[in-house]
Scaffold this active site. Structure first.
Site, short mmCIF file in Angstrom:
data_model
loop_
_atom_site.label_atom_id
_atom_site.label_comp_id
_atom_site.label_asym_id
_atom_site.label_seq_id
_atom_site.Cartn_x
_atom_site.Cartn_y
_atom_site.Cartn_z
N HIS A 31 -6.01 -23.01 -2.52
CA HIS A 31 -6.68 -24.29 -2.69
C HIS A 31 -5.84 -25.38 -2.05
O HIS A 31 -4.83 -25.10 -1.39
CB HIS A 31 -6.97 -24.57 -4.17
CG HIS A 31 -5.77 -24.41 -5.06
ND1 HIS A 31 -4.63 -25.21 -4.96
CD2 HIS A 31 -5.51 -23.53 -6.08
CE1 HIS A 31 -3.75 -24.85 -5.86
NE2 HIS A 31 -4.24 -23.84 -6.56
N GLY A 33 -3.74 -27.38 -3.19
CA GLY A 33 -2.35 -27.37 -3.58
C GLY A 33 -1.52 -26.46 -2.69
O GLY A 33 -0.45 -26.83 -2.20
N HIS A 34 -2.03 -25.23 -2.47
CA HIS A 34 -1.35 -24.31 -1.56
C HIS A 34 -1.29 -24.88 -0.14
O HIS A 34 -0.28 -24.77 0.55
CB HIS A 34 -2.07 -22.97 -1.52
CG HIS A 34 -2.12 -22.24 -2.81
ND1 HIS A 34 -3.27 -22.11 -3.55
CD2 HIS A 34 -1.15 -21.60 -3.53
CE1 HIS A 34 -3.03 -21.41 -4.63
NE2 HIS A 34 -1.74 -21.09 -4.66
N GLY A 144 5.48 -25.27 -5.83
CA GLY A 144 4.88 -26.45 -6.43
C GLY A 144 5.54 -26.84 -7.73
O GLY A 144 6.00 -25.99 -8.51
N VAL A 173 -0.75 -31.38 -6.64
CA VAL A 173 -1.97 -31.89 -6.02
C VAL A 173 -3.09 -31.86 -7.06
O VAL A 173 -3.26 -30.86 -7.77
CB VAL A 173 -2.36 -31.06 -4.78
CG1 VAL A 173 -3.66 -31.57 -4.17
CG2 VAL A 173 -1.24 -31.11 -3.74
N SER A 182 -5.51 -25.57 -9.68
CA SER A 182 -5.04 -24.25 -10.10
C SER A 182 -6.11 -23.23 -9.74
O SER A 182 -7.31 -23.52 -9.82
CB SER A 182 -4.78 -24.22 -11.61
OG SER A 182 -4.61 -22.89 -12.06
N ARG A 184 -6.91 -20.86 -11.49
CA ARG A 184 -7.62 -20.53 -12.72
C ARG A 184 -8.67 -21.57 -13.11
O ARG A 184 -9.43 -21.35 -14.05
CB ARG A 184 -6.62 -20.33 -13.87
CG ARG A 184 -5.78 -19.06 -13.74
CD ARG A 184 -4.91 -18.85 -14.97
NE ARG A 184 -4.28 -17.53 -14.99
CZ ARG A 184 -3.08 -17.25 -14.51
NH1 ARG A 184 -2.36 -18.23 -13.98
NH2 ARG A 184 -2.58 -16.03 -14.57
#
Length: 275
Positions: A31, A33-34, A144, A173, A182, A184
């Protein structure tokens, strides 16, 4: 971008490169964040390696290993668009043998907070991270801040084992509504997601209290628990620690982390802010 499943092939390719290497270890289902980690790695290194491996040793017996979200084709496209050089996608038989030498997380810092709720989890995390570091031999590795305790323990492992890699902490993020990204989050129903927003709202409240010079940790924690109060939210912990993950009574500016873990329905969420 080269997609590699074999350890020796990846090691050989990277040895031939003879360049600075940035590693982004992931469990896939990528996502934003990654993507932020990959972009930072791309900016700071000549070669970027992303690993995707859902690591079984960090899941407890009753956790979601079998249903953990997997989006291999989407992940490949994301990595290609982010100009990743090597995407490492090993299987379990590649990464583990039947009778392994084991690594143990430290006795104190791995048995509080996440470690208390998930005993043995950090043993598995450090085991796979150590393997990836030895395979890739990265110059820099990107993690992160949302998994703050994991980040702290990886940094401790690097220090304790005298490893020649720089750990780069990366900012959390969030979605536009404040929810920390996340993999999840896909488990949350519409109503559960509305409840999940209380997690970031409680952290925002804590931040405002600190800005207004409320530095007593007990007071901040009680206010956060009130903000999280709901029949649909099970609070696992609200805690304030310093950067070495020692419990503190008074906020230490530029050296504190406020952490939250909750369960909403069947979904477990963690979040934090660094003060």
């Amino acid at each position: 971008m080269k997609i590699i499943n074999n350890i020796q092939e990846l090691k050989l390719q990277l040895q031939q490169e003879n360049k600075t290497i940035g590693l982004v270890p992931t469990m896939g289902s990528l996502h934003e964040g990654h993507i932020s980690l990959i972009k930072k790695a791309r900016k700071e290194n000549e070669v970027v390696v992303v690993s995707i491996f859902v690591n079984p040793t960090q899941f407890l017996a009753n956790e979601d290993l079998d249903k953990y979200p997997r989006k291999d084709e989407s992940d490949k496209k994301i990595c290609a668009l982010c100009e990743v050089d090597y995407l490492f996608m090993p299987n379990i038989n590649t990464m583990y043998s039947q009778d392994e030498v084991l690594i143990k997380a430290p006795k104190i810092n791995s048995f509080i907070l996440e470690g208390e709720k998930r005993p043995g989890h950090f043993d598995g995390v450090l085991q796979i991270v150590l393997k990836l570091f030895n395979i890739v031999n990265p110059t820099n590795a990107y993690f992160g801040k949302k998994d703050a305790q994991q980040l702290s323990l990886v940094m401790q492992m690097v220090e304790n084992f005298y490893m020649d890699v720089t750990i780069v902490p990366c900012e959390i993020v969030r979605e536009s509504d404040g929810l920390a990204l996340s993999s999840r989050n896909v488990y949350l129903s519409h109503d559960e997601k509305a409840e999940a927003l209380k997690v970031s709202q409680s952290l925002n409240l804590a931040s405002k209290l600190v800005v207004n010079l409320e530095l007593n940790c007990s007071t901040i924690i009680e206010n956060m628990k009130t903000a999280l109060s709901s029949e649909k939210i099970e609070i696992e912990y609200v805690s304030i620690v310093n950067r070495k993950f020692q419990t503190i009574e008074t906020i230490e500016l530029k050296n504190s982390i406020i952490l939250v873990a909750v369960k909403i329905g069947t979904t477990r969420l963690i979040d934090n802010i660094w003060i």
